[in-house]
Design an enzyme around this catalytic site. Structure first.
Site, PDB file in Angstrom:
ATOM      1  N   ASP A 237     -19.341  14.740  57.364  1.00 60.67           N
ATOM      2  CA  ASP A 237     -18.319  15.681  57.801  1.00 60.67           C
ATOM      3  C   ASP A 237     -18.526  17.055  57.163  1.00 60.67           C
ATOM      4  OD1 ASP A 237     -15.595  16.160  59.097  1.00 60.67           O
ATOM      5  OD2 ASP A 237     -15.142  16.642  57.004  1.00 60.67           O
ATOM      6  N   GLU A 279     -22.265  16.495  61.168  1.00 54.81           N
ATOM      7  CA  GLU A 279     -21.242  17.242  61.909  1.00 54.81           C
ATOM      8  C   GLU A 279     -21.394  18.712  61.541  1.00 54.81           C
ATOM      9  OE1 GLU A 279     -16.884  18.834  62.359  1.00 54.81           O
ATOM     10  OE2 GLU A 279     -17.659  18.107  60.473  1.00 54.81           O
TER      11      GLU A 279
END
Length: 369
Positions: A237, A279
């Site tokens: 993330d 990401e």
């Protein structure tokens, strides 16, 4: 089962044709009638997911959390939110998924933690007690305490430099504020530490300090914990924001790619045939950089393609898709783009031009219903 050979651990390139189904445990299936989904409920639906043609399940964060950012504010990386079940429930779910040849991808939120995480609580107390200057490697004009330095009998001191602290909010002025609707600065004042801490997202999500080797070690321990259990992939993330440097926008820095190479080598050596998914909500050229030379992430989301698929549907014209694909550079043979029409980051409209954004608002955001 985690360490042995299973049907889900044979093909090293399994991610290249994976059909990934994203879900949030808390909203998927409730097994005990308390109004919240849980791992036991998810296990009951594995046959259904298999019948859909799914080959991998991507779980949004399920760790202990204040839930101020839907679980992306992690308070404990080594446990399961008790609302969703227990570690034993997770292990049972993982085994049941593997029995159906379903792989499992979980979240590795490494840019930041919750301010309720014990790492941050100990860090703020250490800064309050010892101040910003420690011993060890240089970080600009400040210095970091090293894991082997004298004084580490104090448990708080071991975490002093886990986060990016400063006595001024004037550093890194060229970094954009990502959540402009909620935050006015990337710095927040901590009344306990009596210092400012850096956050690229919400102020309750302090950024980890990747200039500290101890943070690298901590992240690897988190990886080892879940991968040794049998998890097949980790979504990294907010990976573009790991480092901060003056006179840069603090995104996509060379140091970030160096750390990803380090993490990839660690994972490949200990856990063959696993997958790292970046990401990186960036333009194609910058996003492709997260593949490295095939030695960083195995997959990366193609964020710019997603809004253009919606544009093409509305326009009944393939041009937006062709245009962005022509801007997409070639990638290493062992890597693959993660293409998506919908996930929880859908239609953020960051990676579009001003003209394209205006068009999307005009055609998709005028209906009051």
């Amino acid at each position: 089962m985690a360490e042995g050979i299973t049907n889900t651990s044979i093909d090293p390139l399994w991610y290249k044709d994976a059909i990934i189904y994203e879900l949030h445990v808390k909203t998927f299936c409730d097994s005990d009638g308390d109004g919240m989904g849980d791992f036991r409920g998810l296990m009951e639906k594995l046959d259904y997911l298999q019948e859909l043609g799914v080959t991998a399940i991507w779980l949004l964060p399920f760790y202990p959390s204040p839930m101020r950012d839907d679980g992306y504010d992690i308070a404990d990386y080594f446990d399961v939110n008790p609302n969703f079940g227990t570690l034993d429930d997770f292990r049972a779910f993982l085994d049941a998924a593997h029995e159906r040849n379903l792989r499992v991808i979980t979240e590795l939120v490494i840019n930041h933690t919750s301010d309720q995480n014990q790492w941050f609580q100990k860090s703020r107390r250490a800064v309050a007690k010892y101040g910003l200057v420690g011993a060890g490697a240089n970080r600009g004009r400040e210095q970091m305490a090293g894991v082997g330095d004298p004084g580490y009998s104090d448990d708080n001191l071991a975490y002093k430099d886990f986060y990016v602290w400063s006595d001024t909010p004037e550093k890194y002025k060229d970094a954009r504020i990502i959540f402009k609707d909620f935050e006015t600065s990337n710095w927040a004042w901590d009344p306990v530490a009596k210092a400012y801490y850096w956050h690229r997202f919400y102020s309750h999500q302090p950024d980890l300090n990747f200039d500290n080797p101890a943070v690298h070690d901590a992240v690897k321990k988190v990886c080892d914990f879940w991968l040794s259990m049998g998890v097949d992939g980790l979504r990294l993330d907010a990976v573009p924001y790991l480092y901060e440097r003056e006179d840069t926008n603090c995104e996509n820095l060379p140091e970030t790619h160096k750390f990803l190479q380090e993490l990839r080598a660690h994972v490949d050596a200990k856990f063959p045939n696993r997958m790292l998914l970046a990401e990186a909500n960036q333009w194609p050229e910058d996003a492709a950089a997260y593949f490295g030379k095939g030695d960083e992430s195995h997959m990366s989301f193609h964020f710019p393609l997603m809004p253009r698929m919606f544009m093409s549907l509305q326009m009944e014209d393939r041009f937006p898709i062709i245009d962005i694909m022509e801007q997409t550079p070639p990638i290493p043979e062992n890597c693959h783009w993660a293409m998506f029409l919908r996930n929880h980051d859908e239609l953020t409209l960051e990676m579009v031009t001003d003209e394209e954004r205006d068009y999307m608002y005009r055609v998709y955001a005028t209906d009051p219903h």
